[in-house]
Design a protein around this motif. Structure first.
Motif, PDB file in Angstrom:
ATOM      1  N   UNK A  95      13.671  -4.743 -27.900  1.00 10.01           N
ATOM      2  CA  UNK A  95      12.381  -5.986 -27.889  1.00 10.01           C
ATOM      3  C   UNK A  95      12.214  -6.780 -26.640  1.00 10.01           C
ATOM      4  N   UNK A  96      12.461  -6.204 -25.612  1.00  9.44           N
ATOM      5  CA  UNK A  96      12.046  -7.115 -24.061  1.00  9.44           C
ATOM      6  C   UNK A  96      11.740  -6.315 -23.557  1.00  9.44           C
ATOM      7  N   UNK A  97      11.439  -4.846 -23.729  1.00  7.14           N
ATOM      8  CA  UNK A  97      10.792  -3.805 -22.772  1.00  7.14           C
ATOM      9  C   UNK A  97       9.455  -4.181 -23.016  1.00  7.14           C
ATOM     10  N   UNK A  98       8.620  -3.796 -22.253  1.00  5.78           N
ATOM     11  CA  UNK A  98       7.051  -3.837 -22.000  1.00  5.78           C
ATOM     12  C   UNK A  98       6.348  -2.675 -22.862  1.00  5.78           C
ATOM     13  N   UNK A  99       5.328  -2.937 -23.556  1.00  7.17           N
ATOM     14  CA  UNK A  99       4.604  -2.090 -23.285  1.00  7.17           C
ATOM     15  C   UNK A  99       3.150  -1.532 -22.735  1.00  7.17           C
ATOM     16  N   UNK A 100       3.941  -0.591 -22.000  1.00  7.30           N
ATOM     17  CA  UNK A 100       2.947   0.090 -21.035  1.00  7.30           C
ATOM     18  C   UNK A 100       1.683   1.170 -21.622  1.00  7.30           C
ATOM     19  N   UNK A 101       0.361  -0.207 -21.635  1.00  5.42           N
ATOM     20  CA  UNK A 101      -1.378   1.583 -21.300  1.00  5.42           C
ATOM     21  C   UNK A 101      -1.447   1.437 -20.561  1.00  5.42           C
ATOM     22  N   UNK A 102      -2.192   2.562 -20.534  1.00  8.23           N
ATOM     23  CA  UNK A 102      -3.012   3.653 -19.757  1.00  8.23           C
ATOM     24  C   UNK A 102      -4.700   3.148 -20.098  1.00  8.23           C
ATOM     25  N   UNK A 103      -5.560   2.724 -18.516  1.00  8.22           N
ATOM     26  CA  UNK A 103      -7.014   2.670 -19.592  1.00  8.22           C
ATOM     27  C   UNK A 103      -7.215   4.165 -19.384  1.00  8.22           C
ATOM     28  N   UNK A 104      -8.501   4.062 -20.798  1.00  6.00           N
ATOM     29  CA  UNK A 104      -9.057   5.302 -21.612  1.00  6.00           C
ATOM     30  C   UNK A 104      -9.978   6.119 -19.980  1.00  6.00           C
ATOM     31  N   UNK A 105     -10.341   5.374 -19.067  1.00  4.53           N
ATOM     32  CA  UNK A 105     -10.902   5.869 -18.015  1.00  4.53           C
ATOM     33  C   UNK A 105     -10.393   6.313 -17.129  1.00  4.53           C
ATOM     34  N   UNK A 106      -8.450   5.928 -17.377  1.00  2.54           N
ATOM     35  CA  UNK A 106      -7.937   7.018 -16.164  1.00  2.54           C
ATOM     36  C   UNK A 106      -8.006   8.735 -16.437  1.00  2.54           C
ATOM     37  N   UNK A 107      -8.105   9.084 -14.950  1.00  6.99           N
ATOM     38  CA  UNK A 107      -8.749  10.931 -15.317  1.00  6.99           C
ATOM     39  C   UNK A 107      -7.551  10.968 -14.145  1.00  6.99           C
ATOM     40  N   UNK A 108      -7.158  12.796 -14.393  1.00 11.67           N
ATOM     41  CA  UNK A 108      -6.585  13.983 -13.458  1.00 11.67           C
ATOM     42  C   UNK A 108      -5.165  12.646 -12.963  1.00 11.67           C
ATOM     43  N   UNK A 109      -4.680  11.700 -13.883  1.00 10.99           N
ATOM     44  CA  UNK A 109      -2.925  11.247 -13.417  1.00 10.99           C
ATOM     45  C   UNK A 109      -3.410  10.214 -12.454  1.00 10.99           C
ATOM     46  N   UNK A 110      -4.563  10.142 -11.762  1.00  9.12           N
ATOM     47  CA  UNK A 110      -4.930   8.717 -11.247  1.00  9.12           C
ATOM     48  C   UNK A 110      -5.001   7.580 -11.630  1.00  9.12           C
ATOM     49  N   UNK A 111      -4.232   7.163 -12.290  1.00  9.81           N
ATOM     50  CA  UNK A 111      -3.999   5.661 -13.252  1.00  9.81           C
ATOM     51  C   UNK A 111      -2.812   4.593 -13.154  1.00  9.81           C
TER      52      UNK A 111
END
Length: 66
Positions: free
Chosen positions: A3-19
């Motif tokens: 429960x101390x591990x962060x929840x990572x998020x990626x932008x929906x605007x990310x494309x082609x692995x550049x995020x």
């Protein structure tokens, strides 16, 4: 994962692995890392630093990067 591990998020605007991934830090700040090089480490920002960054983005201060 605990429960101390962060929840990572990626932008929906990310494309082609550049995020970039972002997560809420336990102290309320933000954690940022490159999703393609997670082993390279994580940057940590305070709430005030992230608020200033977001305010600058919304004001168009970084529009020349797009």
């Amino acid at each position: 994962m605990n429960n101390t591990d962060p929840t990572w998020r990626v932008s929906t605007f990310s494309d082609n692995g550049t995020c970039v991934e972002v997560a809420l830090a336990p102290d309320g700040g933000a954690l940022v890392r490159n999703s393609n090089a997670r082993e390279a480490g994580t940057l940590a920002f305070t709430q005030a630093e992230m608020a200033a960054w977001i305010k600058g983005i919304k004001a168009g201060e970084f529009d020349d990067w797009s």
